[in-house]
Design a protein around this motif. Structure first.
Motif, PDB file in Angstrom:
ATOM      1  N   VAL A 211       0.700  -0.719  -0.005  1.00 52.06           N
ATOM      2  CA  VAL A 211       0.278  -0.152   0.094  1.00 52.06           C
ATOM      3  C   VAL A 211       1.054   0.967   0.106  1.00 52.06           C
ATOM      4  O   VAL A 211       2.256   1.542   1.180  1.00 52.06           O
ATOM      5  CB  VAL A 211      -1.149   0.037   1.615  1.00 52.06           C
ATOM      6  N   LEU A 212       0.133   1.839  -0.873  1.00 54.00           N
ATOM      7  CA  LEU A 212       0.724   3.298  -0.435  1.00 54.00           C
ATOM      8  C   LEU A 212       0.791   3.877   0.363  1.00 54.00           C
ATOM      9  O   LEU A 212       0.116   4.386   1.035  1.00 54.00           O
ATOM     10  CB  LEU A 212       0.945   4.086  -2.002  1.00 54.00           C
ATOM     11  N   ASN A 213       2.303   4.572   0.881  1.00 56.13           N
ATOM     12  CA  ASN A 213       2.395   5.508   1.710  1.00 56.13           C
ATOM     13  C   ASN A 213       2.420   6.988   2.032  1.00 56.13           C
ATOM     14  O   ASN A 213       3.129   7.246   0.639  1.00 56.13           O
ATOM     15  CB  ASN A 213       3.615   5.448   2.654  1.00 56.13           C
ATOM     16  N   SER A 214       2.252   7.728   2.367  1.00 61.26           N
ATOM     17  CA  SER A 214       2.208   9.187   1.858  1.00 61.26           C
ATOM     18  C   SER A 214       3.409   9.889   2.591  1.00 61.26           C
ATOM     19  O   SER A 214       3.373   9.640   3.956  1.00 61.26           O
ATOM     20  CB  SER A 214       1.207  10.447   1.351  1.00 61.26           C
ATOM     21  N   ARG A 215       3.708  11.471   2.448  1.00 61.96           N
ATOM     22  CA  ARG A 215       4.343  11.977   2.469  1.00 61.96           C
ATOM     23  C   ARG A 215       4.054  13.383   2.262  1.00 61.96           C
ATOM     24  O   ARG A 215       4.566  14.135   1.655  1.00 61.96           O
ATOM     25  CB  ARG A 215       5.511  12.264   2.568  1.00 61.96           C
ATOM     26  N   PHE A 216       3.423  14.753   3.431  1.00 61.31           N
ATOM     27  CA  PHE A 216       3.700  15.916   3.202  1.00 61.31           C
ATOM     28  C   PHE A 216       5.165  16.914   3.597  1.00 61.31           C
ATOM     29  O   PHE A 216       5.328  16.513   5.015  1.00 61.31           O
ATOM     30  CB  PHE A 216       2.492  16.423   3.928  1.00 61.31           C
ATOM     31  N   GLN A 217       5.992  17.364   2.940  1.00 60.14           N
ATOM     32  CA  GLN A 217       7.311  17.627   3.236  1.00 60.14           C
ATOM     33  C   GLN A 217       6.904  19.713   2.951  1.00 60.14           C
ATOM     34  O   GLN A 217       6.612  19.698   2.189  1.00 60.14           O
ATOM     35  CB  GLN A 217       7.819  17.037   2.365  1.00 60.14           C
ATOM     36  N   THR A 218       6.788  20.646   3.984  1.00 54.84           N
ATOM     37  CA  THR A 218       6.952  21.561   3.871  1.00 54.84           C
ATOM     38  C   THR A 218       8.899  22.523   4.677  1.00 54.84           C
ATOM     39  O   THR A 218       8.738  22.106   5.473  1.00 54.84           O
ATOM     40  CB  THR A 218       5.946  22.605   4.490  1.00 54.84           C
ATOM     41  N   ARG A 259       9.073  29.207   0.195  1.00 54.19           N
ATOM     42  CA  ARG A 259       7.839  28.334   0.951  1.00 54.19           C
ATOM     43  C   ARG A 259       8.193  26.965  -0.068  1.00 54.19           C
ATOM     44  O   ARG A 259       7.330  27.827  -1.521  1.00 54.19           O
ATOM     45  CB  ARG A 259       6.878  28.357   1.268  1.00 54.19           C
ATOM     46  N   THR A 260       8.422  25.950  -0.205  1.00 56.45           N
ATOM     47  CA  THR A 260       8.373  24.860  -0.789  1.00 56.45           C
ATOM     48  C   THR A 260       7.578  23.630  -0.321  1.00 56.45           C
ATOM     49  O   THR A 260       7.744  23.530   1.072  1.00 56.45           O
ATOM     50  CB  THR A 260       9.664  24.068  -1.142  1.00 56.45           C
ATOM     51  N   PHE A 261       6.201  23.379  -0.803  1.00 59.51           N
ATOM     52  CA  PHE A 261       5.355  22.749  -0.341  1.00 59.51           C
ATOM     53  C   PHE A 261       5.912  21.320  -1.277  1.00 59.51           C
ATOM     54  O   PHE A 261       5.269  21.190  -2.670  1.00 59.51           O
ATOM     55  CB  PHE A 261       4.034  23.106  -0.223  1.00 59.51           C
ATOM     56  N   VAL A 262       5.780  20.075  -0.883  1.00 57.12           N
ATOM     57  CA  VAL A 262       5.862  18.511  -1.960  1.00 57.12           C
ATOM     58  C   VAL A 262       5.028  17.282  -1.057  1.00 57.12           C
ATOM     59  O   VAL A 262       5.329  16.921   0.287  1.00 57.12           O
ATOM     60  CB  VAL A 262       7.400  18.078  -1.947  1.00 57.12           C
ATOM     61  N   VAL A 263       3.988  16.722  -1.893  1.00 54.91           N
ATOM     62  CA  VAL A 263       3.205  16.427  -1.522  1.00 54.91           C
ATOM     63  C   VAL A 263       3.498  14.158  -2.552  1.00 54.91           C
ATOM     64  O   VAL A 263       3.662  14.362  -3.334  1.00 54.91           O
ATOM     65  CB  VAL A 263       1.747  15.518  -1.857  1.00 54.91           C
TER      66      VAL A 263
END
Length: 445
Positions: A211-218, A259-263
């Protein structure tokens, strides 16, 4: 005269190179603390004081000239007016921390270069100062477990929510202080606050590797100008004893940020449990213009001192952190307040027979209500502080003086009430202070 100017410029160039080097190190530094409470705001705020002031609980607003040395009190730039020698202060710090909750504990150690500062008199009643020191620290890694289920489906899935952060902000300042009349002093700093704050939030499924896990990075890359200022007034009680009152503060400032935001989505290896590279990027925003609105901060204090012998004092401070915003959004922080009491004694600064009579002995206490509130519980911190100032041999001309300042803080942050976490810490600070007459005029060239 020519040789005097040449020597002066050589020394200034050397100090400028040191500032650039340490400023670069500060900008590149990543993790210098391990505290889950640094997740909020701009991280754990640092005391903007040198080790000799931290040893006295952090009193600074009313500190002018505690002994014959010229110390750099950047917390209140009005104090620069009392600097009579060119002063250099360089130091390092380390922290031993222990995190406790529900019978479990974890310990860690971190160390870093802490500060470099320079000051020199312009006239007998004024001086300039500039330097670099930490403003805040961000460093944490923790997880929470939960169970997900959907309506009409009896099956449930165990997940871990993993939070991480690193970085922090650094303050570079340039200030000037001047005395007006016999008792009143004013000063101001132009502050450049810069650094990177990187925070992540991951969702990982515990029992399913396909199952794919997810990450939010700011990531916020910060760099902007602020202002701080101060005033002092002293009353002579006798020829060597004075009562000093002080105020210092920093203005509410909008600091520029990118600001850099990556999902992203990723899988974990079924055998080793290690994370594989990102399989997909769902969203990315790079270098978007943003800003941090830092709050108005006030510090009030007083000291009573007998020149060259002893000093005692107290400070009270408050900050409007409820107004703190990132990209125009209020971050839900609390207003802060705190107090410090402390002092130092030097048995006999001119003693020849006993070295320990020339040592500065310092003691203090500090208490703060931080801007963090969790589970209806204010997060507070307090510490007992103590330290020593060890004088070193002066130069043969007796125009240069040196001192090593060592400080220990024994404190705690947070509480185990309401299932929260308590941090116990030992902070160690080491500073080297040099006083010298750089700009003296010789009779012969």
């Amino acid at each position: 005269m020519k040789s005097l100017l040449l020597n002066m410029f050589k020394k200034i160039n050397y100090i400028a190179a040191v500032l650039v080097l340490l400023g670069g190190n500060a900008a590149l530094a990543q993790v210098t603390t391990q505290s889950p409470y640094s997740r909020y705001g701009v991280g754990n705020l640092k005391s903007l004081n040198l080790p000799q002031f931290k040893a006295m609980g952090g009193i600074s607003s009313g500190v002018w000239k505690p002994d014959g040395y010229s110390y750099i009190n950047m917390q209140n730039p009005a104090s620069y007016a009392g600097i009579q020698y060119t002063s250099i202060d360089i130091g390092a710090s380390g922290s031993i921390s222990n995190l406790r909750r529900n019978g479990a504990s974890e310990s860690s150690f971190n160390a870093t270069l802490s500060h470099v500062a320079l000051a020199f008199p312009v006239t007998p009643r004024s001086a300039l100062s500039f330097g670099v020191l930490p403003y805040s620290e961000l460093g944490y890694q923790f997880s929470n477990s939960a169970t997900l289920s959907s309506p009409g489906n009896s099956a449930s899935q165990a997940v871990n929510y993993i939070y991480g952060g690193e970085g922090g902000l650094t303050k570079a300042y340039f200030g000037y202080g001047r005395q007006f009349g016999d008792h009143f002093r004013l000063g101001a700093n132009v502050d450049y606050i810069f650094g990177n704050m990187l925070q992540t939030r991951s969702t990982e499924f515990v029992d399913q590797t396909n199952v794919l896990n997810s990450r939010f990075q700011t990531k916020n890359s910060v760099g902007g100008i602020g202002f701080s200022y101060g005033a002092q007034y002293h009353i002579d009680l006798d020829a060597k004893t004075s009562l000093n009152f002080g105020y210092s503060g920093s203005s509410s400032s909008n600091i520029n940020s990118r600001r850099t935001f990556v999902v992203t989505q990723y899988l974990k290896d079924a055998t080793t449990g290690n994370e594989n590279g990102a399989l997909d990027t769902l969203q990315i925003t790079q270098d978007a213009k943003s800003s941090l609105k830092l709050p108005l901060v006030h510090n009030f204090g007083f000291t009573v001192e007998k020149f060259g012998r002893w000093m005692i004092g107290a400070d009270y401070r408050m900050g409007k952190w409820a107004n703190f915003m990132i990209d125009g959004q209020n971050q839900g922080l609390q207003n802060t307040y705190g107090m410090s009491v402390g002092g130092q004694i030097t048995p006999d600064a001119g003693s020849i027979s006993s070295y320990f009579n020339r040592v500065d002995y310092r003691l203090g206490f500090t208490y703060d209500k931080t801007y963090v509130r969790i589970n209806d519980q204010d997060i507070k911190q307090m510490a007992v502080t103590f330290g020593f100032g060890f004088p070193l041999a002066s130069t043969p001309s007796r125009l240069a003086f040196y001192k090593i300042n060592f400080t220990t803080e024994l404190g705690k942050r947070g509480t185990m009430t309401n299932n929260l976490l308590q941090e116990n810490y030992i902070n160690l600070h080491l500073g080297f202070t040099m006083n010298d007459k750089w700009f003296r005029r010789f009779r012969f060239d």
